[in-house]
Design an enzyme around this catalytic site. Structure first.
Site, PDB file in Angstrom:
ATOM      1  N   GLY A 292     -12.262   1.393   5.164  1.00  0.00           N
ATOM      2  CA  GLY A 292     -11.243   2.225   4.389  1.00  0.00           C
ATOM      3  C   GLY A 292     -11.790   3.755   4.603  1.00  0.00           C
ATOM      4  O   GLY A 292     -12.697   4.119   4.166  1.00  0.00           O
TER       5      GLY A 292
ATOM      6  N   ARG B 240     -10.255   2.296  -9.598  1.00  0.00           N
ATOM      7  CA  ARG B 240     -11.524   1.951 -10.200  1.00  0.00           C
ATOM      8  C   ARG B 240     -11.712   2.370 -11.674  1.00  0.00           C
ATOM      9  O   ARG B 240     -12.740   1.882 -12.166  1.00  0.00           O
ATOM     10  CB  ARG B 240     -12.569   3.191  -9.205  1.00  0.00           C
ATOM     11  CG  ARG B 240     -12.747   2.596  -7.991  1.00  0.00           C
ATOM     12  CD  ARG B 240     -13.384   3.550  -6.853  1.00  0.00           C
ATOM     13  NE  ARG B 240     -12.743   4.708  -6.811  1.00  0.00           N
ATOM     14  CZ  ARG B 240     -12.769   5.618  -5.754  1.00  0.00           C
ATOM     15  NH1 ARG B 240     -13.663   5.626  -4.968  1.00  0.00           N
ATOM     16  NH2 ARG B 240     -11.979   6.563  -5.874  1.00  0.00           N
TER      17      ARG B 240
ATOM     18  N   LEU C 155     -17.315  -1.536   1.490  1.00  0.00           N
ATOM     19  CA  LEU C 155     -18.067  -0.411   0.563  1.00  0.00           C
ATOM     20  C   LEU C 155     -17.589  -0.461  -0.660  1.00  0.00           C
ATOM     21  O   LEU C 155     -18.031   0.497  -1.422  1.00  0.00           O
ATOM     22  CB  LEU C 155     -17.729   0.914   1.077  1.00  0.00           C
ATOM     23  CG  LEU C 155     -17.991   1.065   2.634  1.00  0.00           C
ATOM     24  CD1 LEU C 155     -17.566   2.720   3.301  1.00  0.00           C
ATOM     25  CD2 LEU C 155     -19.335   1.014   3.093  1.00  0.00           C
TER      26      LEU C 155
ATOM     27  N   TYR D  81       0.624  -1.188   0.009  1.00  0.00           N
ATOM     28  CA  TYR D  81       0.107   0.099  -0.102  1.00  0.00           C
ATOM     29  C   TYR D  81       0.874   1.281   0.057  1.00  0.00           C
ATOM     30  O   TYR D  81       1.321   1.698   1.049  1.00  0.00           O
ATOM     31  CB  TYR D  81      -0.867  -0.078   1.146  1.00  0.00           C
ATOM     32  CG  TYR D  81      -1.709  -1.249   1.291  1.00  0.00           C
ATOM     33  CD1 TYR D  81      -2.283  -1.908   0.390  1.00  0.00           C
ATOM     34  CD2 TYR D  81      -2.702  -1.235   2.584  1.00  0.00           C
ATOM     35  CE1 TYR D  81      -3.073  -3.157   0.471  1.00  0.00           C
ATOM     36  CE2 TYR D  81      -3.494  -2.377   2.667  1.00  0.00           C
ATOM     37  CZ  TYR D  81      -3.639  -3.394   1.577  1.00  0.00           C
ATOM     38  OH  TYR D  81      -4.702  -4.363   1.867  1.00  0.00           O
TER      39      TYR D  81
ATOM     40  N   ARG E 109     -15.331  -0.157  -2.737  1.00  0.00           N
ATOM     41  CA  ARG E 109     -14.458   0.740  -3.261  1.00  0.00           C
ATOM     42  C   ARG E 109     -15.087   1.833  -3.423  1.00  0.00           C
ATOM     43  O   ARG E 109     -14.803   3.013  -4.548  1.00  0.00           O
ATOM     44  CB  ARG E 109     -13.659   0.372  -4.618  1.00  0.00           C
ATOM     45  CG  ARG E 109     -12.860  -0.735  -4.469  1.00  0.00           C
ATOM     46  CD  ARG E 109     -12.198  -1.465  -5.562  1.00  0.00           C
ATOM     47  NE  ARG E 109     -13.362  -2.292  -6.349  1.00  0.00           N
ATOM     48  CZ  ARG E 109     -13.783  -3.544  -5.952  1.00  0.00           C
ATOM     49  NH1 ARG E 109     -13.236  -3.784  -4.744  1.00  0.00           N
ATOM     50  NH2 ARG E 109     -14.538  -4.126  -6.607  1.00  0.00           N
TER      51      ARG E 109
ATOM     52  N   GLY F 289     -12.948  -4.042   1.683  1.00  0.00           N
ATOM     53  CA  GLY F 289     -13.607  -3.665   0.511  1.00  0.00           C
ATOM     54  C   GLY F 289     -15.304  -3.681   0.860  1.00  0.00           C
ATOM     55  O   GLY F 289     -16.087  -3.787   0.069  1.00  0.00           O
TER      56      GLY F 289
END
Length: 332
Positions: A284, A232, A211, A63, A213, A209
């Site tokens: 996130g 995305r 949500l 990340y 993204r 994930g």
């Protein structure tokens, strides 16, 4: 006492204390594939999450190619005893910053030292293999990780994006405490295998994930655009004609959440994940205001009727569903 201090907790075998069922996910904080870093807001977000009662922070070396771990380490300085840190191992990269799988003993040994340094700690609570690596025998990977536990550098072991066969092979050599698959209202493939396996073998699921993204935040429209460095832009869900189908599902789910529970779609999406089993939802966030709604997902439940109505909405709206397969990094 803050509003979210009532956060639900669960246990991960091997950890010193129970952890909150909502964890902070820090992929976006690293900046890579999310439009670049914003360190000031990132640090404030992590500290706000801890203040709100979140006691598990999930990160990974890849990340931001070390940046997310560095930010987590900065943010948790003086707060390490309040938080369990989950990070990962097994993705390598070269100067072109294109990750590839590498779970060799040498790579694991290098990564653990790099992660400990960046995170400013002398142990990792939960150390997870990010993706399996077919070029390395599973027993070599598992044995190296078990050695880290014996050395006190790691408390518990987990895997991410593993199949049942891969988990069986890992568990034949080393104890496994957790599994991290993608899981949300729109990506439910793990219900057929990973979820029942986790229940059978007492594995905690860290659902990443939840949500989808940002799709389940309820803030996107047909006019929402994503830059070339945004993950995305490569996600089939966010391309026509699928994007319109998912947005219609979002609209109907928003109405359902408001009318049936007086909740936001975001709270509904997180509560749905928490109600599915031995799950932790990785929330996130990149800014403090994005973590403020964490308490809205706590302290209530979806009924069987609710779950059936949600399933009907999904089946009616999404004619061409697609999973998260596009995210898989290449082997070697």
């Amino acid at each position: 006492m803050t509003q979210a201090s009532v956060t639900e907790t669960t246990t991960i075998r091997g950890l010193k204390h129970p952890v909150s069922r909502i964890a902070l996910g820090t992929w976006a904080i690293g900046g890579w594939m999310w439009g670049g870093p914003d360190d000031r807001n990132a640090i404030a977000t992590i500290q706000e999450a801890v203040d709100l009662g979140i006691t598990l922070v999930d990160t990974a070396p890849v990340y931001g190619f070390g940046h997310s771990e560095e930010i987590v380490g900065q943010a948790l300085a003086g707060r390490r005893d309040k938080v369990a840190i989950a990070t990962k191992v097994g993705l390598d990269w070269k100067d072109d910053h294109k990750p590839f799988r590498n779970t060799s003993p040498a790579r694991i040994r290098k990564e653990i030292e790099d992660s400990l340094r960046r995170l400013r700690t002398d142990y990792i609570d939960l150390y997870q293999v990010h993706w399996s690596d077919s070029a390395v025998p599973m027993d070599e990977t598992a044995r190296t990780l078990e050695d880290l536990v014996k050395e006190g550098k790691v408390l518990a072991l987990g895997v991410s994006n593993f199949t049942i066969a891969e988990m069986d092979a890992f568990r034949a050599v080393a104890p496994l405490a957790a599994v991290q698959p993608p899981y949300n209202l729109f990506e439910r493939g793990m219900e057929h295998d990973i979820l029942p396996y986790a229940r059978q073998h007492d594995l905690t699921i860290l659902a990443y994930g939840p949500l989808c993204r940002g799709l389940l935040s309820g803030k996107m429209t047909a006019q929402t655009k994503f830059g070339p460095d945004d993950l995305r832009s490569a996600d089939p869900k966010f391309q026509p004609p699928r994007f319109a189908q998912y947005l219609e599902a979002v609209r109907q789910l928003q109405d359902f959440a408001r009318e049936k529970h007086d909740k936001s779609l975001l709270a509904l999406a997180i509560r749905w994940v928490l109600d599915q089993g031995p799950t932790i939802a990785l929330w996130g966030a990149r800014r403090p205001d994005q973590i403020a709604a964490v308490a809205d997902a706590i302290g209530w439940h979806l009924s069987a009727d609710d779950l059936r109505e949600i399933d009907t909405i999904l089946k009616t709206c999404i004619k061409d569903p697609v999973g998260p397969e596009f995210m898989a990094p290449p082997g070697r």
